[in-house]
Design an enzyme around this catalytic site. Structure first.
Site, short mmCIF file in Angstrom:
data_model
loop_
_atom_site.label_atom_id
_atom_site.label_comp_id
_atom_site.label_asym_id
_atom_site.label_seq_id
_atom_site.Cartn_x
_atom_site.Cartn_y
_atom_site.Cartn_z
N PRO A 2 0.81 -1.21 0.00
CG PRO A 2 -0.87 -1.56 1.57
CD PRO A 2 0.45 -2.10 1.11
CE LYS A 32 -2.71 -5.67 1.20
NZ LYS A 32 -2.34 -6.58 0.16
#
Length: 119
Positions: A2, A32
């Site tokens: 990300p 994440k």
């Protein structure tokens, strides 16, 4: 992988501390590992939103394999809460854009994630 890019005209007293907090919280929100997160904080001295110069923001969230309409609702709520808590930004003073470019369209280590992880 990300990547989050925040642009804002809000006052940020300590950019480094804020960026590190934003990185940690973004990892939690997006589910994440923080080791994959990239955060950019771009102070913008002049930004208008809804015809005023009051504190505002734009946030671009780019991520692979976890951007869906259902998850985006949750992400939007939690990211907006973080921005309000840390910078005093109201949720109605900015936009959050979510984007999944697809594995073949994101490069890393001289190749793409499609090559690294498969299609």
């Amino acid at each position: 992988m990300p990547s989050l890019e925040l642009k804002t005209n809000a006052t940020i007293s300590d950019l480094n501390t804020f960026a590190l907090e934003f990185s940690k919280r973004s990892a939690e929100i997006l589910g994440k590992p923080e080791g994959y997160i990239t955060v950019s904080v771009v102070p913008v001295p002049i930004m208008t939103f809804a015809g005023t110069m009051e504190p505002a923001f734009t946030l671009m969230v780019t991520s692979l394999d976890n951007i869906t309409p259902e998850k985006n609702d949750v992400y939007s709520k939690e990211l907006a809460q973080f921005l309000k808590e840390k910078l005093g930004l109201k949720a109605d003073r900015g936009y959050i854009t979510f984007f999944d470019p697809g594995r073949a369209y994101l490069g890393y280590q001289g190749t793409t994630f499609a090559t690294i992880f498969g299609k």
